[in-house]
Design a protein around this motif. Structure first.
Motif, mmCIF file in Angstrom:
data_model
loop_
_atom_site.group_PDB
_atom_site.id
_atom_site.type_symbol
_atom_site.label_atom_id
_atom_site.label_comp_id
_atom_site.label_asym_id
_atom_site.label_seq_id
_atom_site.Cartn_x
_atom_site.Cartn_y
_atom_site.Cartn_z
ATOM 1 N N ILE A 188 21.739 -24.954 1.987
ATOM 2 C CA ILE A 188 21.309 -23.712 1.321
ATOM 3 C C ILE A 188 19.824 -23.486 1.600
ATOM 4 N N VAL A 189 19.501 -22.288 2.077
ATOM 5 C CA VAL A 189 18.086 -21.922 2.301
ATOM 6 C C VAL A 189 17.829 -20.535 1.699
ATOM 7 N N LEU A 190 16.568 -20.318 1.329
ATOM 8 C CA LEU A 190 16.141 -19.002 0.860
ATOM 9 C C LEU A 190 16.168 -18.036 2.048
ATOM 10 N N ALA A 191 16.740 -16.845 1.853
ATOM 11 C CA ALA A 191 16.874 -15.883 2.956
ATOM 12 C C ALA A 191 16.357 -14.513 2.508
ATOM 13 N N ASP A 192 16.761 -13.469 3.212
ATOM 14 C CA ASP A 192 16.341 -12.093 2.928
ATOM 15 C C ASP A 192 14.812 -12.004 2.942
ATOM 16 N N GLU A 193 14.201 -11.421 1.913
ATOM 17 C CA GLU A 193 12.753 -11.199 1.932
ATOM 18 C C GLU A 193 12.163 -11.354 0.540
ATOM 19 N N ILE A 194 10.866 -11.589 0.511
ATOM 20 C CA ILE A 194 10.106 -11.569 -0.758
ATOM 21 C C ILE A 194 8.976 -10.591 -0.513
ATOM 22 N N SER A 195 9.022 -9.441 -1.177
ATOM 23 C CA SER A 195 8.108 -8.361 -0.843
ATOM 24 C C SER A 195 7.962 -7.443 -2.051
ATOM 25 N N PRO A 196 7.126 -6.416 -1.952
ATOM 26 C CA PRO A 196 7.034 -5.459 -3.073
ATOM 27 C C PRO A 196 8.337 -4.671 -3.278
ATOM 28 N N ASP A 197 9.263 -4.742 -2.298
ATOM 29 C CA ASP A 197 10.590 -4.137 -2.494
ATOM 30 C C ASP A 197 11.421 -4.962 -3.471
ATOM 31 N N THR A 198 11.174 -6.256 -3.516
ATOM 32 C CA THR A 198 12.068 -7.166 -4.245
ATOM 33 C C THR A 198 11.398 -7.853 -5.435
ATOM 34 N N CYS A 199 10.141 -7.516 -5.681
ATOM 35 C CA CYS A 199 9.405 -8.110 -6.814
ATOM 36 C C CYS A 199 8.776 -6.989 -7.627
ATOM 37 N N LEU A 201 5.309 -6.386 -9.401
ATOM 38 C CA LEU A 201 3.968 -6.968 -9.352
ATOM 39 C C LEU A 201 3.015 -6.009 -10.042
ATOM 40 N N TRP A 202 2.372 -6.473 -11.104
ATOM 41 C CA TRP A 202 1.454 -5.604 -11.859
ATOM 42 C C TRP A 202 0.028 -6.129 -11.729
ATOM 43 N N ASP A 203 -0.919 -5.217 -11.597
ATOM 44 C CA ASP A 203 -2.319 -5.630 -11.627
ATOM 45 C C ASP A 203 -2.581 -6.327 -12.965
ATOM 46 N N ALA A 204 -3.256 -7.478 -12.907
ATOM 47 C CA ALA A 204 -3.428 -8.291 -14.122
ATOM 48 C C ALA A 204 -4.295 -7.582 -15.166
ATOM 49 N N LYS A 205 -5.266 -6.805 -14.713
ATOM 50 C CA LYS A 205 -6.178 -6.148 -15.674
ATOM 51 C C LYS A 205 -5.588 -4.850 -16.209
ATOM 52 N N THR A 206 -5.113 -3.985 -15.305
ATOM 53 C CA THR A 206 -4.714 -2.628 -15.703
ATOM 54 C C THR A 206 -3.209 -2.473 -15.918
ATOM 55 N N HIS A 207 -2.438 -3.483 -15.470
ATOM 56 C CA HIS A 207 -0.966 -3.426 -15.468
ATOM 57 C C HIS A 207 -0.427 -2.308 -14.574
ATOM 58 N N GLU A 208 -1.280 -1.802 -13.680
ATOM 59 C CA GLU A 208 -0.823 -0.823 -12.697
ATOM 60 C C GLU A 208 0.272 -1.452 -11.824
ATOM 61 N N LYS A 209 1.303 -0.663 -11.535
ATOM 62 C CA LYS A 209 2.410 -1.172 -10.735
ATOM 63 C C LYS A 209 2.040 -1.175 -9.250
ATOM 64 N N LEU A 210 2.215 -2.338 -8.606
ATOM 65 C CA LEU A 210 1.875 -2.479 -7.180
ATOM 66 C C LEU A 210 3.131 -2.854 -6.401
ATOM 67 N N ASP A 211 4.224 -2.125 -6.645
ATOM 68 C CA ASP A 211 5.516 -2.480 -6.052
ATOM 69 C C ASP A 211 6.410 -1.248 -5.947
ATOM 70 N N LYS A 212 7.659 -1.482 -5.588
ATOM 71 C CA LYS A 212 8.597 -0.392 -5.296
ATOM 72 C C LYS A 212 8.937 0.469 -6.504
ATOM 73 N N ASP A 213 8.626 0.037 -7.704
ATOM 74 C CA ASP A 213 8.833 0.908 -8.870
ATOM 75 C C ASP A 213 8.075 2.225 -8.713
ATOM 76 N N ARG A 214 6.993 2.245 -7.941
ATOM 77 C CA ARG A 214 6.256 3.510 -7.716
ATOM 78 C C ARG A 214 7.157 4.506 -6.971
ATOM 79 N N PHE A 215 7.987 3.981 -6.074
ATOM 80 C CA PHE A 215 8.960 4.814 -5.350
ATOM 81 C C PHE A 215 10.156 5.131 -6.249
ATOM 82 N N ARG A 216 10.725 4.081 -6.888
ATOM 83 C CA ARG A 216 11.918 4.290 -7.731
ATOM 84 C C ARG A 216 11.656 5.344 -8.796
#
Ligand code: TMP
Ligand code: ASP
Length: 239
Positions: A188-199, A201-216
């Motif tokens: 068993i190995v980790l596959a596919d991708e780890i990216s802003p599409d699949t995570c 990720l919020w800015d720690a100070k402002t909680h601004e979204k830095l991921d695909k939720d901006r698109f969704r």
């Protein structure tokens, strides 16, 4: 290593054969979809960022003892990976309430959990990737009991590492999705991708979204968010 015939085209990537039957080339596209393909669009430069981010993170995870499909980055958008047969489970780890968790259980986003949660969904577009538990996965013979234990163990390890890594970049790892595959010998190995599409990720100070939720969620600034999160990673690695 050269691309031979195209094996598969997914929503965000194309996969090609190579002259080595155990190796494939993945080519990352800028295409973006959400809600099981209902929403379609494009995020300029996403393919380059997701390719490079996923490769860097997988290389780090290998060092932590999590085996992955990553072999070698070939170009901005192309990577040589080990051929796997994908375990048809999407594994979701959450540190903070958001997305479908918040909706399903009727809670606000942003509740920090005492311990991370894990959930599985059955990777099946026709059924809309339904949520299931490990007993359902066993009943459907999607994986063996041993495989499920390994997948859980690796997934929490990935979370421990990525949570700490993103914290060093001033980023909160809210949740993410992983996929695993079996090599020819069953490993068993980790596959596919780890990216802003699949995570998430919020800015720690402002909680601004830095991921695909901006698109969704049509929040705007999608390209800028992808560029910003990649910059955080590169700045961290340059230190
Ligand atoms: P969710 O809150 O919509 O269930 O999403 C949880 C995490 O999984 C989030 O980081 C986005 C990621 N995800 C994918 O990578 N692919 C998908 O198809 C879905 C629905 C979520
Ligand atoms: N992979 C999902 C789809 O196209 C998108 C998502 O990440 O929400 O529908």
């Amino acid at each position: 290593m050269e691309k031979l015939e195209q094996l598969y085209e997914g929503k965000a990537k194309k996969v090609f054969k190579t002259d080595d039957p155990q190796l494939l080339i993945v080519d990352y596209k800028d295409d973006a979809t959400a809600f099981n393909g209902l929403k379609k669009g494009s995020i300029a430069g996403k393919g380059v960022i997701n390719n490079q981010m996923s490769n860097r993170l997988m290389a780090k995870l290998e060092k932590q003892g999590v085996p992955t499909h990553f072999v070698q980055e070939l170009s901005e958008r192309e990577t040589l990976v080990k051929k796997v047969s994908i375990v048809p489970l999407e594994v979701i780890i959450r540190n903070i309430s958001a997305g479908s968790f918040a909706k399903r259980y009727g809670v606000e986003e942003g509740i920090v959990f005492d311990a991370p949660t894990i959930e599985f969904s059955y990777k099946n577009d026709e059924l809309g990737d339904p949520l299931l538990n490990s007993y359902h996965a066993l009943a459907l013979k999607l994986a063996t009991p041993q495989e499920i234990e390994i997948i859980k163990d690796y997934s929490f390890k990935v979370n421990d590492f990525l949570k700490a890594f993103w914290a060093e970049c001033g980023v909160i790892l809210v949740d993410f999705k992983l996929e695993f595959g079996r090599l020819a010998d069953g490993t068993i190995v980790l596959a596919d991708e780890i990216s802003p599409d699949t995570c998430r990720l919020w800015d720690a100070k402002t909680h601004e979204k830095l991921d695909k939720d901006r698109f969704r969620r049509d929040l705007g600034g999608v390209e800028d968010a992808y560029a910003e999160i990649m910059k955080r990673l590169l700045d961290h690695d340059a230190q």
